[in-house]
Design a protein around this motif. Structure first.
Motif, short mmCIF file in Angstrom:
data_model
loop_
_atom_site.label_atom_id
_atom_site.label_comp_id
_atom_site.label_asym_id
_atom_site.label_seq_id
_atom_site.Cartn_x
_atom_site.Cartn_y
_atom_site.Cartn_z
N THR A 43 -7.37 3.24 -7.13
CA THR A 43 -6.66 3.29 -5.96
C THR A 43 -5.13 3.63 -6.59
O THR A 43 -4.68 3.02 -7.33
N ILE B 93 -4.74 1.07 2.89
CA ILE B 93 -5.06 2.10 1.77
C ILE B 93 -6.46 1.77 1.27
O ILE B 93 -6.54 0.67 0.87
N GLU B 94 -7.59 2.66 1.38
CA GLU B 94 -8.81 2.13 1.06
C GLU B 94 -8.80 2.07 -0.51
O GLU B 94 -8.13 2.70 -1.26
N ASP B 95 -9.92 1.58 -0.65
CA ASP B 95 -10.44 1.49 -2.20
C ASP B 95 -10.79 2.92 -2.71
O ASP B 95 -11.50 3.65 -2.22
N ARG C 4 -9.01 11.35 -9.50
CA ARG C 4 -10.47 11.64 -8.91
C ARG C 4 -11.44 11.13 -10.06
O ARG C 4 -12.43 10.52 -9.58
N GLU D 259 -8.62 5.39 -2.86
CA GLU D 259 -7.80 6.26 -2.27
C GLU D 259 -6.34 6.94 -2.89
O GLU D 259 -5.98 6.06 -3.70
N THR E 106 -4.14 13.09 6.87
CA THR E 106 -4.30 14.05 5.93
C THR E 106 -3.38 15.07 5.86
O THR E 106 -2.45 15.32 6.62
N HIS F 67 -4.94 12.30 -0.81
CA HIS F 67 -6.03 12.26 0.03
C HIS F 67 -5.36 12.12 1.59
O HIS F 67 -5.77 12.89 2.43
N ARG F 68 -4.21 11.18 1.61
CA ARG F 68 -3.36 10.98 2.90
C ARG F 68 -2.18 10.95 2.21
O ARG F 68 -1.74 10.61 1.14
N LEU G 57 -2.78 7.87 -2.15
CA LEU G 57 -1.96 7.91 -1.08
C LEU G 57 -0.68 8.30 -1.35
O LEU G 57 0.00 7.52 -2.53
N SER H 29 -8.77 -2.29 -2.51
CA SER H 29 -7.95 -1.88 -1.28
C SER H 29 -6.57 -2.53 -0.97
O SER H 29 -6.25 -3.72 -1.81
#
Length: 359
Positions: free
Chosen positions: A188, A28-30, A183, A32, A219, A204-205, A34, A3
């Motif tokens: 990250t 920022i999430e693990d 994906r 993700e 999003t 994703h965002r 961005l 993260s």
């Protein structure tokens, strides 16, 4: 995998009165993907370089997996950077370029070869490994640069406009490959671009920057449907949204013969607002329709199934704004024709005329 947290991170360059990056706070999430997007000079690349350790953080901090990166060298952050210019060694083969960082880190020749072959299979580079960069196309070089990052198995990928040197067709195919690769690997990823189409299709965002200030992060769908201000509304979407100055009368926004009902509790004492209407939110209809704008067609662009109509409202005169309307090939008007376009009330965005903030 990791993260990432920007905690009011600021970067000030000498000689500049304003910070290049101004108190950016971003979680920022693990795993993700961005995307940082904005016009040239908005601070997106500087933000990315701060994360990679190539630029210092003058105020605030950046955390990776909860650990403050202040004083941590770039090589010790376990962050892999993919540059716009590919940055490949011209005297080395693709395989040698991909294995270079591993060999410097003391990885055995056998292990390095195994990692390179695995990455080459993912990126479909097996037949190109013995070629040098000068013998590769732009898209192939970019895949080699991606492979060099992948073999390191980093916690974070940092990508700085990696597709900007490719032609339009190759950009489309390569961005799909990058999104699918992220994906698959689940690493990250922070991706920088000035192309809002890339941002909308890959992330994703998406975080929108302007003059070093974070405007909105959400999003792609939320950015498009609920922009927080006129800048985000105007930057996201192609062709751009129509931003129209409107007068408030009896709880309605009135402009060029059209009237949109407004929510009174959000208006306050406003006498003017800015109305945002996207090209697809108009209907070209009956010339006798009451709630519509008489539009004199100046240009018609046909893209096959869809058609974009550009024109000026008759009520605005020659100095009025140019509006963009999307229609289909069955309702294509002619240049010079006057058509009546009606906005879909439920799809209209309303902003404060002074601050540009969403109402």
């Amino acid at each position: 995998m990791a993260s990432v947290y920007f905690d009011a991170a600021t970067r000030r360059h000498k000689g500049n009165s304003e910070p290049s990056v101004d108190s950016v706070t971003l979680d920022i999430e693990d795993g993700e993907f961005l995307v940082l997007v904005g016009p040239s000079g908005c601070g997106k690349s500087t933000t990315l370089r701060m994360l990679a350790g190539l630029e210092p953080v003058d105020e605030g901090r950046i955390l990776i997996n909860g650990h403050d990166q202040k004083g941590v060298r770039p090589r010790d952050r376990d962050v892999a950077m993919v540059f716009q210019s590919y940055a490949l060694y011209p005297n080395m083969s693709a395989e040698e370029n991909m294995a270079f960082a591993l060999r410097n880190a003391g990885v055995s020749k056998a292990d390095a070869h195994a990692r390179v072959m695995e990455a080459a299979q993912i990126l479909e580079l097996e037949k190109l490994l013995k070629r040098k960069p000068g013998q590769l196309s732009g898209g192939q070089r970019q895949r080699v640069a991606m492979g060099r990052a992948i073999v390191r198995n980093p916690k974070v990928f940092c990508m700085d406009e990696p597709l900007s040197n490719l032609d339009a067709k190759l950009r489309v195919s390569t961005r799909a490959q990058i999104a699918a690769l992220q994906r698959r690997l689940g690493v990250t990823t922070v991706y920088v671009t000035h192309d809002q189409t890339e941002a909308m299709t890959m992330g994703h965002r998406v975080a929108v920057l302007r003059d070093g200030v974070l405007q909105q992060v959400d999003t792609p769908e939320a950015l498009y449907d609920h922009p927080v201000n006129t800048f985000v509304a105007g930057f996201i979407g192609s062709p751009a949204i129509n931003l129209i100055d409107a007068t408030v009368q009896d709880g309605r926004a009135e402009f060029f013969g059209a009237a949109i009902p407004l929510e009174r509790d959000k208006l306050g004492a406003a006498e003017r607002v800015t109305v945002g209407i996207r090209p697809e939110s108009w209907t070209i209809g009956d010339s006798l329709a009451k709630n519509g704008v008489a539009l004199k067609v100046e240009l018609v662009e046909s893209l096959g199934a869809e058609v974009f109509v550009y024109g000026k409202p008759e009520a605005a005169g020659e100095d009025g704004p140019r509006l963009t309307v999307r229609t289909d090939k069955k309702h294509r008007p002619r240049d010079g024709e006057i058509v009546r376009v009606t906005p879909a009330t439920e799809e209209v965005h309303v902003f404060d005329a002074g601050s540009g903030a969403r109402l």
